[in-house]
Scaffold this active site. Sequence first.
Site, PDB file in Angstrom:
ATOM      1  N   ASP A   2       0.995  -1.068   0.086  1.00  0.00           N
ATOM      2  CA  ASP A   2       0.017   0.013  -0.116  1.00  0.00           C
ATOM      3  C   ASP A   2       0.910   1.158   0.128  1.00  0.00           C
ATOM      4  OD1 ASP A   2      -2.886   1.016   0.338  1.00  0.00           O
ATOM      5  OD2 ASP A   2      -1.809   1.891   2.086  1.00  0.00           O
ATOM      6  N   GLU A  47      14.330 -14.548   0.498  1.00  0.00           N
ATOM      7  CA  GLU A  47      14.855 -15.560   1.544  1.00  0.00           C
ATOM      8  C   GLU A  47      13.923 -16.743   1.273  1.00  0.00           C
ATOM      9  OE1 GLU A  47      14.435 -13.806   5.378  1.00  0.00           O
ATOM     10  OE2 GLU A  47      15.884 -12.456   5.219  1.00  0.00           O
TER      11      GLU A  47
HETATM   12  C1  GLC Z   1      -4.126   2.981  -0.229  1.00  0.00           C
HETATM   13  C2  GLC Z   1      -5.259   2.306  -0.243  1.00  0.00           C
HETATM   14  C3  GLC Z   1      -6.451   3.222   0.281  1.00  0.00           C
HETATM   15  C4  GLC Z   1      -6.318   3.727   1.439  1.00  0.00           C
HETATM   16  C5  GLC Z   1      -4.745   4.475   1.456  1.00  0.00           C
HETATM   17  C6  GLC Z   1      -4.510   5.051   2.739  1.00  0.00           C
HETATM   18  O1  GLC Z   1      -4.272   3.986  -1.317  1.00  0.00           O
HETATM   19  O2  GLC Z   1      -5.455   1.662  -1.498  1.00  0.00           O
HETATM   20  O3  GLC Z   1      -7.665   2.477   0.042  1.00  0.00           O
HETATM   21  O4  GLC Z   1      -7.328   4.586   1.768  1.00  0.00           O
HETATM   22  O5  GLC Z   1      -3.999   3.615   0.899  1.00  0.00           O
HETATM   23  O6  GLC Z   1      -4.368   3.845   3.527  1.00  0.00           O
END
Ligand code: GLC
Length: 506
Positions: free
Chosen positions: A191, A245
Amino acid sequence: MWWENAVIYQAYPRSYADSNGDGIGDLPGITSKLDHLEWLGIDALWLSPTFPSPDHDWGYDVADFCGVHPDFGTMRDLEELILEAGRRGIHVMLDLVPNHTSNEHQWFHDPAKRDWYVWRDPKPDGSPPNNWKAAFGGSAWTLDDESGQYYLHNFLPEQPDLDWWNEEVRAEFDEILRFWFERGVAGFRIDVAHALIKDSQLRDNPPATPTDSPTWQRIGQHPKYNLGLPEAVDVHRRFRRVAEEFDPPALLLGETYVMELDALMRYVVPDGLQLCMNFAFLHTPFSADRLADVVARTESLLPPGSTPAWHASSHDDQRFATRWCDGDLAAAKCGLLALLCLRGTTLLYQGDEIAMEAPTVPPERVRDVGGRDPCRTPMGWEDRPGAGFTDDGVEPWLPIGPTDRNVADQRADPQSPLRLTRDLISLRKHRGLLHGAYEPVRDVPDGVWAFTREGGALVVINLGDRGARMSVEGAIVICTDRDRDEETIGGTLELRAREAAVVTMS
Ligand code: GLC
């Protein structure tokens, strides 16, 4: 590597399948749908966050990186899902959220870990340390009355940012990755991979530019110093060392949410993320010229040996069947054919395979701070009140949209987007046609996007409003009008408006 020509399917657990009738999708629900996914032929299943969370940002505010959200089930349920998926040849990937934690994470309350987050004194006039705005609006700084200091959050105040300059944070995440890879998790979607590192001097951001993403244009600021810094690559490299790993090495798929292809290429390095999501492509209008252009530019910028990753929908971005196609089924089938014939890895978001639309969510049912509920409504399995997602009569956490597009009906319909998706995935796998280099075809009629693949396929997509003709000798392998599959082409391929075909040339 297994992911190089793979189809990765993103499931949003809260909206995939509800096994216990509480209106919330869960892990046993996903397990119960593995037969669908195996039938579809996907290689990997990426689950949006499954960790405990107070859900201010629906799972993207993680309170424990090594647990399972009680709404979704237990660790045993997740292990069972990984095992059952493995039996069907499907890799399971989780969604790592390293940029920030929930403000309910115990780290945030541990005085010994205060410098795992970004704390700063106010300016002399009491205002925040700089002008950075949060992606959801407002200042990116929140004052903690008790200590008199501000903490940084690129998203909600309930999502304090971790300080990735801190070596202890890096070491902790090595262990989190190992924890999951040892449990059979095949990889992570990372993310906000492009924003892990912020300017160490915390300089003010300049005003927005026309090439900024819609979010930042709305906010009016160009996130020069808090998003997209190239130093994030060092963190990716560190993740990669841990991934290596394991045998096979775990996959790191980056949410590299930058709009410029040049900026994206900063993250495409041989020893970092193996796959970087291409948001320039996702945000390109559904026009043949524009799509052909963004794909050609991506292909020419990618360093040798790297694999592109294409997607058109997600839990954050409007569904492609609505955004690109305005609900038109013929156009949606063209979109699916394009996505599945490109070189590299294709990511499908749950519902893409049935050309599911993003319905309007009435104000009283809104759950998300970022307006993203329409792309998160429950999956359409059947044409009935609960959509086959939950028991009929149960009110799910988000409303169910129209159910006329659903898996059960489309499985029985040879002309459906679902059957097209399945047959294209099978074609990717079982005949060499869709392998090897992507080569644009330059001399094409208006409205047509055409390209070849080294394995022998000619892909022609007519996104125009009128029929189009091209000189071709060969045969159609798969057409969006399935009655034309296997049609012989004796010199001229004629495609109707919003019709597309994979052709073998003779
Ligand atoms: C990413 C996720 C989104 C979230 C953001 C903050 O962009 O895909 O859904 O709101 O991160 O965590």
